[in-house]
Design a protein around this motif. Structure first.
Motif, PDB file in Angstrom:
ATOM      1  N   CYS A   1      87.261  -9.472  20.061  1.00  0.00           N
ATOM      2  CA  CYS A   1      88.089  -8.504  20.743  1.00  0.00           C
ATOM      3  C   CYS A   1      89.067  -7.903  19.723  1.00  0.00           C
ATOM      4  N   ASP A   2      89.138  -6.602  19.656  1.00  0.00           N
ATOM      5  CA  ASP A   2      90.042  -5.922  18.733  1.00  0.00           C
ATOM      6  C   ASP A   2      91.052  -5.103  19.523  1.00  0.00           C
ATOM      7  N   ILE A   3      92.266  -5.062  18.997  1.00  0.00           N
ATOM      8  CA  ILE A   3      93.324  -4.277  19.622  1.00  0.00           C
ATOM      9  C   ILE A   3      93.993  -3.428  18.555  1.00  0.00           C
ATOM     10  N   GLY A   4      94.060  -2.108  18.789  1.00  0.00           N
ATOM     11  CA  GLY A   4      94.753  -1.208  17.876  1.00  0.00           C
ATOM     12  C   GLY A   4      96.219  -1.110  18.242  1.00  0.00           C
ATOM     13  N   ARG A   5      97.067  -1.024  17.223  1.00  0.00           N
ATOM     14  CA  ARG A   5      98.506  -1.013  17.471  1.00  0.00           C
ATOM     15  C   ARG A   5      99.142   0.263  16.920  1.00  0.00           C
ATOM     16  N   GLU A   6     100.386   0.518  17.370  1.00  0.00           N
ATOM     17  CA  GLU A   6     101.135   1.700  16.933  1.00  0.00           C
ATOM     18  C   GLU A   6     101.478   1.666  15.455  1.00  0.00           C
ATOM     19  N   ASP A   7     101.589   0.481  14.868  1.00  0.00           N
ATOM     20  CA  ASP A   7     101.981   0.373  13.462  1.00  0.00           C
ATOM     21  C   ASP A   7     100.807   0.534  12.499  1.00  0.00           C
ATOM     22  N   GLY A   8      99.619   0.886  13.023  1.00  0.00           N
ATOM     23  CA  GLY A   8      98.466   1.118  12.160  1.00  0.00           C
ATOM     24  C   GLY A   8      97.636  -0.117  11.894  1.00  0.00           C
ATOM     25  N   ASN A   9      97.970  -1.229  12.519  1.00  0.00           N
ATOM     26  CA  ASN A   9      97.202  -2.462  12.351  1.00  0.00           C
ATOM     27  C   ASN A   9      96.225  -2.625  13.498  1.00  0.00           C
ATOM     28  N   ILE A  10      95.173  -3.386  13.237  1.00  0.00           N
ATOM     29  CA  ILE A  10      94.327  -3.850  14.332  1.00  0.00           C
ATOM     30  C   ILE A  10      94.432  -5.371  14.360  1.00  0.00           C
ATOM     31  N   ASP A  11      94.484  -5.917  15.557  1.00  0.00           N
ATOM     32  CA  ASP A  11      94.494  -7.358  15.759  1.00  0.00           C
ATOM     33  C   ASP A  11      93.107  -7.775  16.202  1.00  0.00           C
ATOM     34  N   VAL A  12      92.594  -8.817  15.578  1.00  0.00           N
ATOM     35  CA  VAL A  12      91.299  -9.376  15.941  1.00  0.00           C
ATOM     36  C   VAL A  12      91.569 -10.693  16.653  1.00  0.00           C
ATOM     37  N   TRP A  13      91.080 -10.794  17.884  1.00  0.00           N
ATOM     38  CA  TRP A  13      91.302 -11.980  18.707  1.00  0.00           C
ATOM     39  C   TRP A  13      90.001 -12.759  18.832  1.00  0.00           C
ATOM     40  N   ASP A  14      90.093 -14.053  18.611  1.00  0.00           N
ATOM     41  CA  ASP A  14      88.983 -14.970  18.853  1.00  0.00           C
ATOM     42  C   ASP A  14      89.495 -15.986  19.864  1.00  0.00           C
ATOM     43  N   LEU A  15      89.260 -15.706  21.146  1.00  0.00           N
ATOM     44  CA  LEU A  15      89.814 -16.549  22.205  1.00  0.00           C
ATOM     45  C   LEU A  15      89.221 -17.952  22.211  1.00  0.00           C
ATOM     46  N   MET A  16      88.086 -18.141  21.557  1.00  0.00           N
ATOM     47  CA  MET A  16      87.523 -19.482  21.435  1.00  0.00           C
ATOM     48  C   MET A  16      88.347 -20.315  20.447  1.00  0.00           C
ATOM     49  N   ASP A  17      88.999 -19.657  19.525  1.00  0.00           N
ATOM     50  CA  ASP A  17      89.788 -20.342  18.503  1.00  0.00           C
ATOM     51  C   ASP A  17      91.263 -20.424  18.904  1.00  0.00           C
ATOM     52  N   ARG A  18      91.866 -19.270  19.211  1.00  0.00           N
ATOM     53  CA  ARG A  18      93.281 -19.196  19.593  1.00  0.00           C
ATOM     54  C   ARG A  18      93.448 -18.179  20.707  1.00  0.00           C
ATOM     55  N   SER A  19      94.159 -18.570  21.767  1.00  0.00           N
ATOM     56  CA  SER A  19      94.373 -17.627  22.860  1.00  0.00           C
ATOM     57  C   SER A  19      95.811 -17.111  22.884  1.00  0.00           C
ATOM     58  N   HIS A  20      96.672 -17.635  22.037  1.00  0.00           N
ATOM     59  CA  HIS A  20      98.088 -17.259  22.060  1.00  0.00           C
ATOM     60  C   HIS A  20      98.477 -16.304  20.939  1.00  0.00           C
ATOM     61  N   GLU A  21      97.590 -16.071  19.987  1.00  0.00           N
ATOM     62  CA  GLU A  21      97.893 -15.152  18.887  1.00  0.00           C
ATOM     63  C   GLU A  21      96.590 -14.634  18.286  1.00  0.00           C
ATOM     64  N   PRO A  22      96.651 -13.481  17.629  1.00  0.00           N
ATOM     65  CA  PRO A  22      95.428 -12.959  17.012  1.00  0.00           C
ATOM     66  C   PRO A  22      94.952 -13.862  15.883  1.00  0.00           C
ATOM     67  N   SER A  23      93.652 -13.900  15.691  1.00  0.00           N
ATOM     68  CA  SER A  23      93.076 -14.668  14.590  1.00  0.00           C
ATOM     69  C   SER A  23      93.324 -13.969  13.260  1.00  0.00           C
ATOM     70  N   MET A  24      93.441 -12.644  13.331  1.00  0.00           N
ATOM     71  CA  MET A  24      93.617 -11.871  12.107  1.00  0.00           C
ATOM     72  C   MET A  24      94.251 -10.524  12.448  1.00  0.00           C
ATOM     73  N   SER A  25      95.102 -10.027  11.569  1.00  0.00           N
ATOM     74  CA  SER A  25      95.634  -8.670  11.668  1.00  0.00           C
ATOM     75  C   SER A  25      95.295  -7.948  10.379  1.00  0.00           C
ATOM     76  N   GLN A  26      94.871  -6.711  10.496  1.00  0.00           N
ATOM     77  CA  GLN A  26      94.493  -5.934   9.314  1.00  0.00           C
ATOM     78  C   GLN A  26      95.140  -4.557   9.388  1.00  0.00           C
ATOM     79  N   ASN A  27      95.828  -4.169   8.328  1.00  0.00           N
ATOM     80  CA  ASN A  27      96.409  -2.834   8.273  1.00  0.00           C
ATOM     81  C   ASN A  27      95.312  -1.839   7.957  1.00  0.00           C
ATOM     82  N   ILE A  28      95.212  -0.806   8.774  1.00  0.00           N
ATOM     83  CA  ILE A  28      94.181   0.211   8.619  1.00  0.00           C
ATOM     84  C   ILE A  28      94.790   1.545   8.203  1.00  0.00           C
ATOM     85  N   SER A  29      95.969   1.867   8.735  1.00  0.00           N
ATOM     86  CA  SER A  29      96.557   3.183   8.541  1.00  0.00           C
ATOM     87  C   SER A  29      98.075   3.088   8.597  1.00  0.00           C
ATOM     88  N   SER A  30      98.732   4.143   8.148  1.00  0.00           N
ATOM     89  CA  SER A  30     100.194   4.198   8.271  1.00  0.00           C
ATOM     90  C   SER A  30     100.611   4.847   9.586  1.00  0.00           C
TER      91      SER A  30
END
Length: 119
Positions: A1-30
């Motif tokens: 599951c991916d979520i795009g944010r206002e700050d230009g990052n996307i959060d990658v969620w792996d609910l099988m691993d962690r349900s309270h925080e994203p597994s990874m955040s990646q900056n894509i744009s400014s």
């Protein structure tokens, strides 16, 4: 599951691993992420198109570990959502009960809360 944010990052969620925080955040744009579109090229390659507020399209390759479900993932996720739904129902009922108890047990302070009965 991916979520795009206002700050230009996307959060990658792996609910099988962690349900309270994203597994990874990646900056894509400014600028803000405005769209996410998955695209399956083949059984061995998946891409994610990411659009931003500047109108730029970024194309990312989805890692194998995020596109391959674990052996029991469907069943585990169904159970997870059932538990979360039951938990929410419990808290709603508890809050409704507590709300009624707080109002009925509240001390009456003259002049602060007047009802039609007092007039």
């Amino acid at each position: 599951c991916d979520i795009g944010r206002e700050d230009g990052n996307i959060d990658v969620w792996d609910l099988m691993d962690r349900s309270h925080e994203p597994s990874m955040s990646q900056n894509i744009s400014s600028s803000a992420i405005t769209s996410l579109v998955p695209y399956k090229v083949s059984s061995k390659q998946s891409l994610l198109g990411v659009g931003d507020d500047f109108g730029t399209l970024h194309i990312l390759e989805v890692p194998w570990s995020l596109r391959q479900p674990s052996p029991n993932e469907l069943n585990a996720m169904s159970l997870y959502f059932e538990r979360e739904s039951s938990r929410l129902d419990y808290y709603k009922a508890r809050d409704a009960t507590r709300g009624d108890a707080v109002v009925s047990n509240a001390p009456q302070i003259p002049g602060v809360l007047e009802t039609d009965e007092e007039e």
